[in-house]
Scaffold this active site. Sequence first.
Site, PDB file in Angstrom:
ATOM      1  N   SER A   1       0.276 -12.563   4.732  1.00  0.00           N
ATOM      2  CA  SER A   1       0.027 -11.373   5.532  1.00  0.00           C
ATOM      3  C   SER A   1      -0.870 -11.758   6.698  1.00  0.00           C
ATOM      4  O   SER A   1      -1.673 -12.686   6.612  1.00  0.00           O
ATOM      5  CB  SER A   1      -0.664 -10.319   4.664  1.00  0.00           C
ATOM      6  OG  SER A   1      -1.252  -9.321   5.458  1.00  0.00           O
TER       7      SER A   1
ATOM      8  N   ASP B   1       4.385  -3.274   3.766  1.00  0.00           N
ATOM      9  CA  ASP B   1       4.014  -4.538   3.139  1.00  0.00           C
ATOM     10  C   ASP B   1       2.834  -4.391   2.192  1.00  0.00           C
ATOM     11  O   ASP B   1       2.758  -5.070   1.164  1.00  0.00           O
ATOM     12  CB  ASP B   1       3.680  -5.573   4.216  1.00  0.00           C
ATOM     13  CG  ASP B   1       4.938  -6.193   4.808  1.00  0.00           C
ATOM     14  OD1 ASP B   1       6.024  -5.643   4.579  1.00  0.00           O
ATOM     15  OD2 ASP B   1       4.824  -7.223   5.485  1.00  0.00           O
TER      16      ASP B   1
ATOM     17  N   GLU C   1       4.858 -12.521   1.154  1.00  0.00           N
ATOM     18  CA  GLU C   1       3.496 -12.699   1.636  1.00  0.00           C
ATOM     19  C   GLU C   1       2.560 -12.866   0.446  1.00  0.00           C
ATOM     20  O   GLU C   1       2.781 -12.287  -0.612  1.00  0.00           O
ATOM     21  CB  GLU C   1       3.054 -11.488   2.465  1.00  0.00           C
ATOM     22  CG  GLU C   1       3.762 -11.393   3.800  1.00  0.00           C
ATOM     23  CD  GLU C   1       3.252 -10.248   4.656  1.00  0.00           C
ATOM     24  OE1 GLU C   1       3.550 -10.273   5.869  1.00  0.00           O
ATOM     25  OE2 GLU C   1       2.583  -9.348   4.138  1.00  0.00           O
TER      26      GLU C   1
ATOM     27  N   CYS D   1       5.467  -1.214  12.068  1.00  0.00           N
ATOM     28  CA  CYS D   1       4.947  -2.195  11.126  1.00  0.00           C
ATOM     29  C   CYS D   1       5.769  -3.479  11.098  1.00  0.00           C
ATOM     30  O   CYS D   1       6.741  -3.629  11.815  1.00  0.00           O
ATOM     31  CB  CYS D   1       4.801  -1.559   9.752  1.00  0.00           C
ATOM     32  SG  CYS D   1       3.492  -0.310   9.740  1.00  0.00           S
ATOM     33  N   ASP D   2       5.384  -4.337  10.190  1.00  0.00           N
ATOM     34  CA  ASP D   2       5.633  -5.771  10.239  1.00  0.00           C
ATOM     35  C   ASP D   2       7.048  -6.212  10.600  1.00  0.00           C
ATOM     36  O   ASP D   2       7.303  -6.698  11.691  1.00  0.00           O
ATOM     37  CB  ASP D   2       5.250  -6.401   8.902  1.00  0.00           C
ATOM     38  CG  ASP D   2       3.759  -6.238   8.606  1.00  0.00           C
ATOM     39  OD1 ASP D   2       3.186  -5.248   9.062  1.00  0.00           O
ATOM     40  OD2 ASP D   2       3.195  -7.085   7.931  1.00  0.00           O
TER      41      ASP D   2
ATOM     42  N   CYS E   1      -2.066  -1.080  10.104  1.00  0.00           N
ATOM     43  CA  CYS E   1      -3.407  -1.427   9.612  1.00  0.00           C
ATOM     44  C   CYS E   1      -4.239  -2.085  10.709  1.00  0.00           C
ATOM     45  O   CYS E   1      -3.730  -2.817  11.549  1.00  0.00           O
ATOM     46  CB  CYS E   1      -3.295  -2.310   8.392  1.00  0.00           C
ATOM     47  SG  CYS E   1      -2.530  -1.457   6.990  1.00  0.00           S
TER      48      CYS E   1
END
Length: 553
Positions: free
Chosen positions: A468, A78, A442, A119-120, A191
């Site tokens: 985000s 992302d 996002e 991740c997302d 992150c």
Amino acid sequence: MISDRVKVGPGRTPHRSLFKAMGYIDEEIEKPLVAVVTAKSEIVPGHSHLDKISEAVKTGIRLAGGTPIEIPAIGVCDGIAMGHQGMKYSLVTRELIADSIECMATAHAFDAMVLVPNCDKIVPGMLIGASRMNLPTVLVSGGPMLAGNVNGRKSNLSVTFEAVGAYTAGKITEEELKEFEDHACPGCGSCSGMYTANSMNCMCEVLGIALPGNGAIPAVYADRIRLAKYAGMAVMNMLEKDIKICDILNDKAFHNALTVDMALGCSTNTMLHLPAIAHEAGVELNLDMANEISAHTPNLCHLAPAGPTHMEDLHFAGGVPAVMKELTKKDLLDTSLMTVTGKTIAENLEKVVNKNPEIIRPIESPYSETGGIAVLRGNLAKDTCVVKRSAVAPEMLVNRGKAKVFNSEEEATAAILGGKIEKGDIVVIRYEGPKGGPGMREMLEPTSCIAGMGLDKDVALITDGRFSGATRGACIGHVSPEAAEGGLIAFVEDGDIISIDMNKCTIELEVDEETIAKRRAAWVKPEPKVKTGYLARYAKLVTSANTGAIFKA
């Protein structure tokens, strides 16, 4: 075993010959076949090390008597996709990942699965696909990135995006901006703040389909490798006891997840993903439940972007189990539920303690008495919108201002960087929803520019797109119905007054019904932004954000 379909009897001689073409021996073929679904790639920092996690998972499976078989999953970064057309392809991959798991698991007759995302959209995508298959399943993520260090202070990706706004406003030099580029993200992992990836990995732990520690153990720690080995062993235990993922993903588990979501102050994207996963697991989960739970769930953590602490700090404080243990003091969780450990939540929490009350506030002294996320309703969002209330400055919780309206993220970002946004403005970004985007981008770039320019305590932002998990400030997303569907956000004009009360969970456009009716009558639905390829098909199938942006049946 399900895998008998592809390996047992004379008729499956050709099938076994193909296994042997890959080097499998009879002893491996005879054992349960366990898919290790990995999103390893060289374009996502959170995934670049997943080969090590997958190898550890495979070790655990073999130790427990199974045959692991690695299969791939895609994943978009992302951060790299942010602020350009690439972000249209982030959320939409969730459904692709789910569909690919259905295809691969059915075609090859796997007996069980271990999911290795980080991740997302990859985490919920895998869970949606796994719920559809309803096999014995365990998820183990790659773990969070360590915080960076810029000029002696902990840093992270969201601060780096905000640094761009600070540079544009003349607050830092080009050399200082380069320091963020070089040192904010020090290595592999998702992150380092309570962004969407880490939020979802924490939710997996609460739901009971990941082992304790999944959410917060840093990616680079040996603990993460050991956790992965235990995950491989755990799925074999589930297979032996015939425990399937949907046996764990019940309505009470999702209630627990929403509760811990509020205590942790997770990303607003959980309000898209939890309903979508629940839907596939046969559980009804509507956003109004979030406010009901938030009303009596205290917010115990202020991890980045809400505060200066990071996932490594949560880990050392006791991780997600310590947050859950605090919530049990007021009986806010159902601890009788079974988890992939083979034990109940209560048993998992027996020896857990809160090791740092500065990181995880005791339930007697929370940051706030209500949860980190609020779901707002009003004429501007008849079917709800969402805000990360714990990351909003107190003075912005109740706000009334003039709208400045933009029909795309690019238009809004150019206006923000061009100095056209003033204190007291409410930035409205529309036609960025699931259908209108398409893909519901996002908005980290515009929100970070606002924060970096020092306007986050003076300017609100409203969109039918999303944010985000790194976003902070008075940023309200998921406005439903979206502009492309004729939602009221399509009829807002520059200068209109919008009032927001995040305490009362209301959002109103202060324009009379007669004027709105005239605007609605004059409205011409815009042409789709994308007319070919996967995005065009996605726009035809996807539902509203308030339903989790799932596909129509």
